[in-house]
Every structure is written in C-alpha cells, then in structure tokens.
Design a protein around this motif. Structure first.
Motif, PDB file in Angstrom:
ATOM      1  N   PRO A 178       0.804  -1.228   0.000  1.00  0.00           N
ATOM      2  CA  PRO A 178       0.000   0.000   0.000  1.00  0.00           C
ATOM      3  C   PRO A 178       0.835   1.275   0.000  1.00  0.00           C
ATOM      4  N   TRP A 179       0.237   2.314  -0.565  1.00  0.00           N
ATOM      5  CA  TRP A 179       0.834   3.652  -0.582  1.00  0.00           C
ATOM      6  C   TRP A 179      -0.322   4.642  -0.463  1.00  0.00           C
ATOM      7  N   VAL A 180      -0.206   5.590   0.477  1.00  0.00           N
ATOM      8  CA  VAL A 180      -1.312   6.508   0.761  1.00  0.00           C
ATOM      9  C   VAL A 180      -0.850   7.955   0.637  1.00  0.00           C
ATOM     10  N   LEU A 181      -1.630   8.740  -0.095  1.00  0.00           N
ATOM     11  CA  LEU A 181      -1.424  10.187  -0.205  1.00  0.00           C
ATOM     12  C   LEU A 181      -2.476  10.848   0.674  1.00  0.00           C
ATOM     13  N   ARG A 182      -2.006  11.721   1.554  1.00  0.00           N
ATOM     14  CA  ARG A 182      -2.938  12.356   2.482  1.00  0.00           C
ATOM     15  C   ARG A 182      -2.530  13.797   2.763  1.00  0.00           C
ATOM     16  N   ASN A 183      -3.464  14.500   3.362  1.00  0.00           N
ATOM     17  CA  ASN A 183      -3.216  15.824   3.901  1.00  0.00           C
ATOM     18  C   ASN A 183      -3.763  15.787   5.327  1.00  0.00           C
ATOM     19  N   GLY A 184      -2.908  15.380   6.246  1.00  0.00           N
ATOM     20  CA  GLY A 184      -3.353  15.167   7.623  1.00  0.00           C
ATOM     21  C   GLY A 184      -4.297  13.981   7.683  1.00  0.00           C
ATOM     22  N   ASP A 185      -5.488  14.199   8.237  1.00  0.00           N
ATOM     23  CA  ASP A 185      -6.474  13.127   8.360  1.00  0.00           C
ATOM     24  C   ASP A 185      -7.218  12.849   7.053  1.00  0.00           C
ATOM     25  N   GLN A 186      -7.119  13.751   6.105  1.00  0.00           N
ATOM     26  CA  GLN A 186      -7.831  13.583   4.833  1.00  0.00           C
ATOM     27  C   GLN A 186      -7.014  12.690   3.889  1.00  0.00           C
ATOM     28  N   VAL A 187      -7.558  11.541   3.546  1.00  0.00           N
ATOM     29  CA  VAL A 187      -6.908  10.638   2.603  1.00  0.00           C
ATOM     30  C   VAL A 187      -7.280  11.083   1.187  1.00  0.00           C
ATOM     31  N   LEU A 188      -6.266  11.439   0.418  1.00  0.00           N
ATOM     32  CA  LEU A 188      -6.481  11.893  -0.957  1.00  0.00           C
ATOM     33  C   LEU A 188      -6.453  10.731  -1.939  1.00  0.00           C
ATOM     34  N   ALA A 189      -5.637   9.729  -1.640  1.00  0.00           N
ATOM     35  CA  ALA A 189      -5.549   8.546  -2.499  1.00  0.00           C
ATOM     36  C   ALA A 189      -5.009   7.384  -1.679  1.00  0.00           C
ATOM     37  N   ASP A 190      -5.635   6.244  -1.819  1.00  0.00           N
ATOM     38  CA  ASP A 190      -5.222   5.021  -1.130  1.00  0.00           C
ATOM     39  C   ASP A 190      -5.042   3.967  -2.218  1.00  0.00           C
ATOM     40  N   MET A 191      -3.810   3.630  -2.517  1.00  0.00           N
ATOM     41  CA  MET A 191      -3.524   2.735  -3.634  1.00  0.00           C
ATOM     42  C   MET A 191      -2.298   1.898  -3.321  1.00  0.00           C
ATOM     43  N   ASN A 192      -1.879   1.081  -4.261  1.00  0.00           N
ATOM     44  CA  ASN A 192      -0.646   0.329  -4.062  1.00  0.00           C
ATOM     45  C   ASN A 192       0.506   1.032  -4.799  1.00  0.00           C
ATOM     46  N   LYS A 193       1.700   0.525  -4.598  1.00  0.00           N
ATOM     47  CA  LYS A 193       2.892   1.158  -5.175  1.00  0.00           C
ATOM     48  C   LYS A 193       2.862   1.122  -6.706  1.00  0.00           C
ATOM     49  N   TYR A 194       2.353   0.047  -7.284  1.00  0.00           N
ATOM     50  CA  TYR A 194       2.224  -0.013  -8.743  1.00  0.00           C
ATOM     51  C   TYR A 194       1.336   1.124  -9.238  1.00  0.00           C
ATOM     52  N   GLU A 195       0.179   1.294  -8.615  1.00  0.00           N
ATOM     53  CA  GLU A 195      -0.747   2.354  -9.026  1.00  0.00           C
ATOM     54  C   GLU A 195      -0.114   3.737  -8.869  1.00  0.00           C
ATOM     55  N   THR A 196       0.661   3.907  -7.814  1.00  0.00           N
ATOM     56  CA  THR A 196       1.330   5.187  -7.582  1.00  0.00           C
ATOM     57  C   THR A 196       2.358   5.464  -8.681  1.00  0.00           C
ATOM     58  N   ILE A 197       3.107   4.462  -9.074  1.00  0.00           N
ATOM     59  CA  ILE A 197       4.080   4.615 -10.162  1.00  0.00           C
ATOM     60  C   ILE A 197       3.357   4.960 -11.457  1.00  0.00           C
ATOM     61  N   ARG A 198       2.264   4.261 -11.744  1.00  0.00           N
ATOM     62  CA  ARG A 198       1.497   4.534 -12.965  1.00  0.00           C
ATOM     63  C   ARG A 198       0.954   5.959 -12.954  1.00  0.00           C
ATOM     64  N   ILE A 199       0.476   6.407 -11.798  1.00  0.00           N
ATOM     65  CA  ILE A 199      -0.047   7.775 -11.713  1.00  0.00           C
ATOM     66  C   ILE A 199       1.070   8.784 -11.960  1.00  0.00           C
ATOM     67  N   SER A 200       2.284   8.510 -11.486  1.00  0.00           N
ATOM     68  CA  SER A 200       3.388   9.449 -11.742  1.00  0.00           C
ATOM     69  C   SER A 200       3.669   9.521 -13.250  1.00  0.00           C
ATOM     70  N   ILE A 201       3.574   8.401 -13.942  1.00  0.00           N
ATOM     71  CA  ILE A 201       3.757   8.402 -15.394  1.00  0.00           C
ATOM     72  C   ILE A 201       2.609   9.166 -16.062  1.00  0.00           C
ATOM     73  N   SER A 202       1.393   8.894 -15.619  1.00  0.00           N
ATOM     74  CA  SER A 202       0.227   9.593 -16.176  1.00  0.00           C
ATOM     75  C   SER A 202       0.297  11.092 -15.923  1.00  0.00           C
ATOM     76  N   GLN A 203       0.775  11.480 -14.748  1.00  0.00           N
ATOM     77  CA  GLN A 203       0.922  12.897 -14.438  1.00  0.00           C
ATOM     78  C   GLN A 203       1.931  13.568 -15.375  1.00  0.00           C
TER      79      GLN A 203
END
Length: 165
Positions: free
Chosen positions: A108-133
């Motif tokens: 798992p890999w989680v993007l948050r701003n304090g208590d607010q979870v912005l994205a809850d995904m796995n490391k593969y999904e996070t890598i793909r999102i960086s490519i998509s970004q």
C-alpha cells in the motif's frame, strides 16, 4: 516481460518525448501563464521535471502526507538547469525501479493531507499515476507552447508542425 520491465520501457519512452518538450521552453517566458488559475511556465515545467522522481517516492515510502511534509517545489530559472533536473529525476526513478522487487508493487501507498486521505492505492498504481501525471502535464505544456507560437514536436506520432501544416 515483467511488470518492472514494462514500466521501465514506458518511462523511457515518455522521457524521450518529455525531453523534446522541455528543450523548447523559452527562459524569457518562465513567468508567463495562459490564465490566472494556471501555473506559470516555470512552475509547470519544474513539476514535469520532478515527476520521474515520484517513482522513487512510491518505491521508498509508504505514502506522503502534505500536512507533515508540505510541498516545496524547486526553483529553476533556466532551461539548461531544467533539463539537468529532469535527467536527475529520471535517473533516480529509473534506478530505484530497476532495483525494486516486483512483489512489493502490491504494497500500500497513501497520499494524504493530515487526516484527509487523498488517495489510497498500491505502489504499482502510484508509479502509474506518476507516469500519467507526466503525460498530463506535458500535454498542458504543449498547449502553453502552442499559445506562445512555438512549433511542437510529436508525442506519439508527428505533430502538425512536423508535417508542415
């Protein structure tokens, strides 16, 4: 091919296209923005140049909390430094991905701003999102450059400029 090999091939292909776009950025227009809500050219291109290093972040951390680690973009004021920053980010992300254990892509890999979870995904999904970004923001850069009347290179085939249209 393994998933890691597929991702490495994809980031290399995208890096080739990204380099072509970043080389065109006019230093005298770094403060330019097409709309008040848009990033300026310097902010946009710096973000594009840093995105390959987000692969490293996905691999070496379990998440990012903007409340604990506020986003602090680098300040780059010339195209040569921008390209160097991109190459460093790309080399770092690529090296970490090459050495990564494929089984760990499911962690798992989680993007948050304090208590607010912005994205809850796995490391593969996070890598793909960086490519998509990278692709997404590079397309924005293409619009910026077009509005500045700078001929564009092709991304996934020839551009209208390359075809002489």
């Amino acid at each position: 091919m393994t998933i890691i090999e597929i991702l490495l091939k994809e980031i290399e292909q995208e890096a080739q296209t990204t380099r072509k776009f970043l080389k065109l950025v006019p230093e005298d227009k770094f403060d330019w923005r097409p709309h008040p809500k848009s990033m300026n050219l310097q902010q946009l291109t710096t973000h594009i140049a840093e995105l390959p290093a987000w692969v490293t972040m996905a691999i070496t951390t379990d998440g990012l909390d903007f409340a604990a680690v506020p986003y602090e973009p680098s300040t780059i004021d010339n195209t040569a430094d921008l390209l160097e920053f991109f190459e460093q980010s790309y080399a770092d992300g690529r090296a970490h991905l090459q050495a990564f254990n494929e089984a760990d892509l499911e962690k798992p890999w989680v993007l948050r701003n304090g208590d607010q979870v912005l994205a809850d995904m796995n490391k593969y999904e996070t890598i793909r999102i960086s490519i998509s970004q990278t692709i997404h923001h590079r397309a924005q850069l293409g619009v910026f450059l077009r509005l500045l009347d700078i001929p564009l290179p092709g991304s996934y085939g020839p551009s209208a400029d390359e075809l002489g249209k």
